[in-house]
Every structure is written in C-alpha cells, then in structure tokens.
Design an enzyme around this catalytic site. Structure first.
Site, PDB file in Angstrom:
ATOM      1  N   ARG A 127       4.030  -0.636  -4.861  1.00  0.00           N
ATOM      2  CA  ARG A 127       3.491  -1.090  -3.424  1.00  0.00           C
ATOM      3  C   ARG A 127       2.657  -1.376  -3.617  1.00  0.00           C
ATOM      4  NH1 ARG A 127       6.698   1.929   0.196  1.00  0.00           N
ATOM      5  NH2 ARG A 127       5.524   0.557   2.476  1.00  0.00           N
ATOM      6  N   CYS A 172       1.123  -1.165   0.295  1.00  0.00           N
ATOM      7  CA  CYS A 172      -0.232   0.382   0.207  1.00  0.00           C
ATOM      8  C   CYS A 172       1.024   1.025   0.087  1.00  0.00           C
ATOM      9  CB  CYS A 172      -0.471  -0.141   1.077  1.00  0.00           C
ATOM     10  SG  CYS A 172      -2.296  -1.263   1.316  1.00  0.00           S
ATOM     11  N   LYS A 179      12.901 -14.849 -10.868  1.00  0.00           N
ATOM     12  CA  LYS A 179      12.707 -14.122 -11.229  1.00  0.00           C
ATOM     13  C   LYS A 179      11.808 -14.750 -12.503  1.00  0.00           C
ATOM     14  CE  LYS A 179      13.758 -11.793  -9.839  1.00  0.00           C
ATOM     15  NZ  LYS A 179      14.367 -10.914  -8.570  1.00  0.00           N
ATOM     16  N   GLU A 219       7.805 -14.578 -11.065  1.00  0.00           N
ATOM     17  CA  GLU A 219       7.399 -13.434 -10.543  1.00  0.00           C
ATOM     18  C   GLU A 219       6.704 -12.313 -12.088  1.00  0.00           C
ATOM     19  OE1 GLU A 219       9.201 -10.540  -7.575  1.00  0.00           O
ATOM     20  OE2 GLU A 219      11.302 -10.715  -8.430  1.00  0.00           O
ATOM     21  N   GLU A 222      18.288 -16.865  -7.641  1.00  0.00           N
ATOM     22  CA  GLU A 222      17.550 -15.908  -8.279  1.00  0.00           C
ATOM     23  C   GLU A 222      16.901 -15.745  -9.660  1.00  0.00           C
ATOM     24  OE1 GLU A 222      16.159 -13.439  -7.113  1.00  0.00           O
ATOM     25  OE2 GLU A 222      17.245 -11.867  -7.815  1.00  0.00           O
ATOM     26  N   LYS A 256       6.037  -3.979  -4.228  1.00  0.00           N
ATOM     27  CA  LYS A 256       7.392  -4.548  -4.068  1.00  0.00           C
ATOM     28  C   LYS A 256       8.141  -4.796  -2.259  1.00  0.00           C
ATOM     29  CE  LYS A 256      11.767  -2.798  -6.227  1.00  0.00           C
ATOM     30  NZ  LYS A 256      12.591  -4.234  -6.595  1.00  0.00           N
ATOM     31  N   ASN A 260      -1.549   2.403   5.354  1.00  0.00           N
ATOM     32  CA  ASN A 260      -0.645   1.241   4.858  1.00  0.00           C
ATOM     33  C   ASN A 260      -0.642   0.354   6.062  1.00  0.00           C
ATOM     34  OD1 ASN A 260       1.601  -0.602   4.131  1.00  0.00           O
ATOM     35  ND2 ASN A 260       3.270   1.301   4.832  1.00  0.00           N
ATOM     36  N   GLY A 261      -0.517  -1.084   6.627  1.00  0.00           N
ATOM     37  CA  GLY A 261      -0.528  -1.786   7.903  1.00  0.00           C
ATOM     38  C   GLY A 261      -1.123  -2.085   7.380  1.00  0.00           C
ATOM     39  N   TRP A 313      -3.147  -2.514  -1.202  1.00  0.00           N
ATOM     40  CA  TRP A 313      -2.977  -3.639  -1.406  1.00  0.00           C
ATOM     41  C   TRP A 313      -3.158  -4.511  -0.929  1.00  0.00           C
ATOM     42  CZ3 TRP A 313      -0.324  -8.137   1.462  1.00  0.00           C
ATOM     43  CH2 TRP A 313       0.104  -9.391   0.535  1.00  0.00           C
ATOM     44  N   HIS A 320      19.764 -36.231  -6.472  1.00  0.00           N
ATOM     45  CA  HIS A 320      18.550 -36.374  -5.132  1.00  0.00           C
ATOM     46  C   HIS A 320      17.239 -36.162  -5.649  1.00  0.00           C
ATOM     47  CE1 HIS A 320      22.385 -37.575  -3.335  1.00  0.00           C
ATOM     48  NE2 HIS A 320      22.871 -36.647  -4.009  1.00  0.00           N
TER      49      HIS A 320
HETATM   50  O1  M6R Z   1      13.065  -5.069  -0.168  1.00  0.00           O
HETATM   51  P1  M6R Z   1      13.561  -5.946   0.442  1.00  0.00           P
HETATM   52  O2  M6R Z   1      14.858  -6.840  -0.259  1.00  0.00           O
HETATM   53  O3  M6R Z   1      14.022  -6.533   2.013  1.00  0.00           O
HETATM   54  O4  M6R Z   1      12.379  -7.320  -0.524  1.00  0.00           O
HETATM   55  C1  M6R Z   1      12.845  -8.651   0.066  1.00  0.00           C
HETATM   56  C2  M6R Z   1      12.052  -9.876  -1.266  1.00  0.00           C
HETATM   57  O5  M6R Z   1      10.068  -8.759  -1.049  1.00  0.00           O
HETATM   58  C3  M6R Z   1      11.889  -8.902  -2.457  1.00  0.00           C
HETATM   59  O6  M6R Z   1      14.005  -9.559  -2.808  1.00  0.00           O
HETATM   60  C4  M6R Z   1      11.067  -9.945  -3.413  1.00  0.00           C
HETATM   61  O7  M6R Z   1      11.613 -10.819  -2.889  1.00  0.00           O
HETATM   62  C5  M6R Z   1      11.583  -9.371  -4.866  1.00  0.00           C
HETATM   63  N1  M6R Z   1      10.141  -8.904  -5.629  1.00  0.00           N
HETATM   64  C6  M6R Z   1      12.054 -10.012  -6.367  1.00  0.00           C
HETATM   65  O8  M6R Z   1      12.649  -9.605  -6.425  1.00  0.00           O
END
Ligand code: M6R
Length: 613
Positions: A27, A2, A490, A493, A486, A608, A100-101, A74, A509
């Site tokens: 956000r 949010c 990517k 998501e 990673e 984000k 927000n929260g 959100w 395994h």
């Molecule tokens: O702001 P942060 O690095 O603490 O965020 C952690 C994760 O929420 C963030 O890395 C998330 O996994 C991303 N969308 C990955 O691309």
C-alpha cells in the site's frame, strides 16, 4: 495508500505489528514506523524507507509492550523522511496517531492550532489531527473518545486512523471516513488493519468498520462501535475466507510472477459455481437477480482506473456485442468531476481490484446520488466499493499483492464475460450456438492459460534483447486493443520504460512517425475477425524498418514470415483469446523489469491501493 496496523492483547505487539506492515507494504513503502506503550512509556520508532529498514533500526531499541500501532507510508503531505513518517505524536507526547488518507482542511486547522501555541515538527496533515485531538481534550476537559468525536467533526477529508494514549495502555481508538479499516477479533486480543491480510494468521473473525464510525477497542472488553455523536452502532462479525499461503510468495522470487502463474487456478475459482457445463448455462447471480434493472437500462456506464479501466473496455465490447445495450467506459477520476449526465435508468458498473480506489468509490457515490443502479465488480472481499453498491460480483482471484495487476485483470474480464452472457441470455440477444461456444471456451480458459504460460522460457530469453530499449509501442485491434493498453501499462509501471498502447489502425494517424529499428513494437495478431487487417499493419511497420514482436495463434504461418519474433499462444475465440494474449505481455514486462534490476512488486512511486485522489 498507506497501511495501518494495530494490536492490543497478551502478545508482544511489535512482532505482530511488523509482520502486519510487511503484509501491507504493497500500500506504500516510502517510510515506516511503530508506536508502543510499555509501562508508562510511549516509544515511537520511525524511519524513511521500507519496513525492513525500520526493523534494522528497532533491533537495538526497546520494543516491548503489548499494545501498539504501526504504519507504512505513501507520502502525500511532506517528503518521505524520518520526521514525516508516522506515527505522529501530540505536543505533550501523550498521544500517538497513524493515518491513511488526506486531511483536506489541514492548513486551516493547523493555523488555528499554531495560534493556540501548538508547534509542529512534520509537514504532514496527520500531525494536525493528533494535535487537534489533544487540544480539544485539554480545552474541554473531556475524555479522549469525546475529544476524538469533536475533532473528527471538524476534519474534512479521508482517513482511517488509530490512536493510542500512553496513560491508557489498554485502549486503541480507530476511526474511518473513506479509507478502509478492519478489526480482527481474537481471544482476549484485538487486531486492526487497513485490510485483513495482517489479521488472517491470528483470527478469521473480523468487523469492517463503516464510514463515520469509531471502533473502541479495549483489552479484555467487548468491541464497541460508535459514531461521531456517540450513538452505538451494531456490527456484523464476518468470517475471512483468505488463507496464509495466498499471502506468501512460496517458491517464486516475486509476487507478480506467482500471481501470473496462478491464473489457471484463479480463473477456475472465478467461474466456479457460476458456469454449469452440463447444462451449458452461466449465471452470474448478482446480475441475474437484478436482470430487470439491467435490461431496462438505456445504457451501462463502466467506471474504473488503471488496469481495471482496460478490463472495462473489454467489458464494453462484450456487453455491446452480446446484449446490444450501449456501454460507456469512463475514467473514474474524470467521471466524478465532469458533471456527467446520469439518469436513474442507468446502470453503473464499478470495476476495482482493491475495492478501495478513491476515485472509483467517489464515482459510486455520485452515480448513486443520481439514482443509478450500482453494480460492483471487485476482488477484495468486504472492501468499501462492494459495501457501497446495490449489487455486484466478486472476481474471486485471491489477494493480489504485486502492485502490477495481473490475475485481477483476467478475473475481471472473465466476470464481465459471464455478466454479458447472463444478460444476453435473459434478453434473448445472443443465439444459442454462440452462447454455448462462449461458455465452453471460458471453461477451457485455465488450460488455454496454462498453454500460454509455457512461453515463460522463450519470453525470458526474448526479454534480454529488449532490456535496454527506451520506448515500446503495443498495438492491437478489437478486443486486443485494451490488451495492448494493458501490456504497455505493465511495462511502464514495473520497468520504468516508456510504452504506449494504441489501436493498431490508429498507428498511421501519428505514431507511425516514431517507427525506427530502435523501438520494439509488440503486436497482438491472433486469429480473429480482424487478423488480416492486423497483418497489414505489421506490413506497414516492417516497410518502415520497425522491429515487431507478434503474439500469434498456434500454427500461424503468415505473421511468422513477416515479424521479427513471434510468440504463439493457444487458439481461442473471443473473449477467451484476449485473456490468453495478455499472459505473454505480463511475462515480457516482468522479465524486462527483472533484467533491469527493478523492484517488481513495489515499483517506485506506486501503491497497490490508491485511496487518495
Ligand atoms: O484496485 P483498482 O483496480 O481500483 O486499482 C486501479 C489502478 O490503481 C490499478 O489497476 C493500477 O493501475 C495497477 N497498478 C495496474 O497494474
């Protein structure tokens, strides 16, 4: 999650608020709304969907007024729909709030309010707050500020809120606990937001509001900050170092692509002033200044989430290898709830791009309460984690707006490498030759990344072959194992394709059973100490009919002869190499998502900055 924005001043508030919402849309983007006080009317417009939908809806409405608040959501409590969108209004229609929260005790508070005759339109916890504030004000006959202070003492949970009263068109009250809140100071005008991005275009003077504080923002009067007991707080006015072009896409179709291509310059910014190439010396000052604490540590624990957790794994390898200090890497969400053993001799490193991730922030507080030394590695300047830590280092890669983290990952790994080198030199645990060679490769990183970015066209073509694959496997060994994780994250998501990252040797395994010619397997097989072993893993895949895309070092001939497709990246030793290998994986995920028509910068269900647990 949010985003909140507010404005009071001499301008029309609506354009400022809507532009601010666009900046904060990363956000959360499932609904949006705005509340404006105009004369003695409180006009609230809100709708399910993105900010652009709100704009279309508001085109035909009266959006006049030079005070207002706005929100991009959100969803936590209540599905994304028009009614649950913020702002929420009090029973009498006098007060409007954005939030927000999460209010954890909202059910108890709501039940008490219902008993007192209050009715609720939405399913949100936020509506409970505004009703509570109104109830406290009317039953105590107190001011709105006093009512807010009393109400917030009853609220359990996390919040950044902004509140306006249609009978007081010169004032915004804004409060925070565990969710970010920044106030921008203009000339005869004030801005407030979840981060500085909606503010930077109007002023570079900001005040970061702390937990348990309320900003009393009055048109034409100096800003006041008080706590819930009405004690005045002093505050620092900070200068923003952000520029507007960092917040715009420029000629790129998506922020993610822009941010991938920015990496040569973001890495330059990250190492600037920290590496002195003439002296062959790296000094990460936050670590250097606290070297006794680090070097006395029995162990270092790195806590993080998501992509930051992957960077943390590389940090573990680097620190253990160079400094010979044991390192543990923890998911912040597990660490905070599993009653971990933390000694006051421990150093806890909190890694977070946003500096606002709720679980990582809670891990900071937990480790702090046990006496550990807390070191933050963050990107967002002035965010909550850097302000809660004992010391730290910013990664300085500029605002990252695409929800999929790219340049922050490479910046985090670079900072962790500089941290390891700084400590290793102080400890004497690295030989001079290795120290100098690693520094020189970090300095070359921008050119090495530029080399990897030249794969753009090749990867765009390759992505077409795999657009409709349903599963992907990513494999790597050593430093390239976190890179595989990673790469898979990517892809998941932003394209919504199932992908798994695995240590290449673990394949036999279990995951080896999945291999067929349908599932692409991405293997990072660059020239490192584990190269021969990775080649054997590729052979194992090929023997079972798997299709392999290999990331190899320039000039590789062995893997080229076995794999189905190869992507050659510039050769470098670790840790530079694993940063370089990440680039093609970012591009591959990006182009597959684009081919599938996904919303790359704002993938479904994600936000984000994850400021709720
Ligand atoms: O702001 P942060 O690095 O603490 O965020 C952690 C994760 O929420 C963030 O890395 C998330 O996994 C991303 N969308 C990955 O691309």
């Amino acid at each position: 999650m949010c985003g909140i924005v507010g404005y009071v001043g001499f301008r029309e508030a609506y354009p400022v608020l809507v532009k601010g919402l666009h900046r904060l849309e990363y956000r959360g983007y499932d609904s949006a709304g705005v509340a404006l006080v105009n004369g003695n009317a409180l006009n609230i417009y809100k709708t399910k969907g993105k900010v652009s939908r709100l704009e279309r809806f508001a085109e035909t409405q009266n959006v006049g007024g030079n005070i207002g608040i706005a929100h991009t959501r959100w969803a936590t409590h209540g599905e994304p729909n028009d009614v649950n969108a913020h702002p929420h209004c009090s029973e009498s229609g006098t007060l409007a709030i954005i939030h927000n929260g999460i209010v954890e005790n909202y059910a108890v508070l709501k039940a008490a309010l219902v008993e007192n005759g209050y009715t609720f339109r939405s399913c949100t916890d936020t509506e409970v707050m505004v009703q509570l504030i109104e109830y406290v004000r009317s039953s105590n006959g107190c001011t709105l500020l006093e009512a807010l202070q009393i109400a917030l003492r009853q609220v359990v949970g996390a919040y950044a809120i902004a509140l306006i009263d249609k009978n007081d068109p010169d004032r915004i009250l804004a409060a925070r606990r565990s969710s970010p809140l920044v106030v921008g100071l203009g000339n005869d005008e004030y801005f407030l937001a979840s981060d500085a991005t909606p503010i930077v275009e109007y002023t570079d003077k900001v005040v970061y509001i702390d937990d348990g504080e309320i900003a009393v923002i009055d048109r034409g009067k100096p800003l006041r900050v008080v706590n819930f007991d009405n004690v005045e707080s002093t505050f620092d006015v900070r200068r923003l170092e952000m520029s507007i072009c960092q917040l715009e896409k420029g000629s790129y179709p998506h922020f993610m692509l822009k941010e991938i291509f920015e990496q040569p310059s973001t890495i330059r910014d990250c190492i600037r002033g920290r590496i002195n190439i003439e002296a062959d010396r790296v000094t990460l000052s936050g670590a250097f200044d606290n070297r006794e604490r680090f070097l006395a540590a029995q162990r270092i624990v790195i806590v993080a989430c998501g992509t930051s957790w992957h960077a943390a794994l590389i940090g573990e390898y680097l620190i253990e290898e160079m400094c010979r200090i044991p390192v543990e890497v923890e998911y912040a969400s597990e660490f905070r709830y599993r009653n971990p053993v933390i000694h006051n001799s421990d150093v806890v490193i909190d890694l977070s791009q946003s500096g606002e991730t709720a679980d990582t922030l809670a891990a900071v507080e937990l480790a702090k309460s046990k006496g550990a030394f807390i070191f933050g590695v963050c990107n967002a300047v002035g965010s909550s984690i850097p302000r809660a830590t004992d010391s730290g280092a910013y990664i300085h890669v500029g605002p990252e707006i695409g929800v999929a983290s790219t340049k922050a990952f490479t910046g985090q790994v670079t900072v962790l490498a500089m941290l390891a080198l700084t400590l290793a030199r102080e400890k004497g645990s690295i030989d001079r030759e290795q120290y100098i060679a690693t520094i020189r490769h970090l300095v070359q990183l921008p050119q090495l990344i530029e080399g990897a970015l030249k794969l753009d066209g090749q990867i765009r073509e390759l992505s077409k072959i795999f657009t409709y694959a349903r599963n992907f496997l990513y494999l790597g060994r050593g430093y390239n194992y976190p890179v595989a994780l990673e790469g898979a994250l990517k892809l998941k998501e932003i394209s919504y394709i199932h992908a798994e990252g695995y240590p290449a040797a673990e394949m036999k395994h279990g995951p080896i059973a999945l291999i067929d010619n349908e599932m692409p397997i991405i293997v990072i097989a660059t020239a490192d100490s584990l190269y021969d072993k990775t080649v054997s893993n590729i052979e194992e895949i090929k023997a079972r009919g798997g299709r392999v895309v290999a990331i190899v070092s320039e000039g590789d001939t062995v893997v080229r002869g076995i794999a189905d497709y190869v992507l050659e990246v510039p050769q470098a030793p670790e840790p530079a190499s694993c940063i370089v290998s990440t680039i093609p994986l970012q591009l591959l995920a990006y182009y597959i998502a684009v081919n599938k028509g996904r919303n790359v910068d704002q993938p479904r269900n994600l936000a984000k900055s994850v400021t709720v647990e």
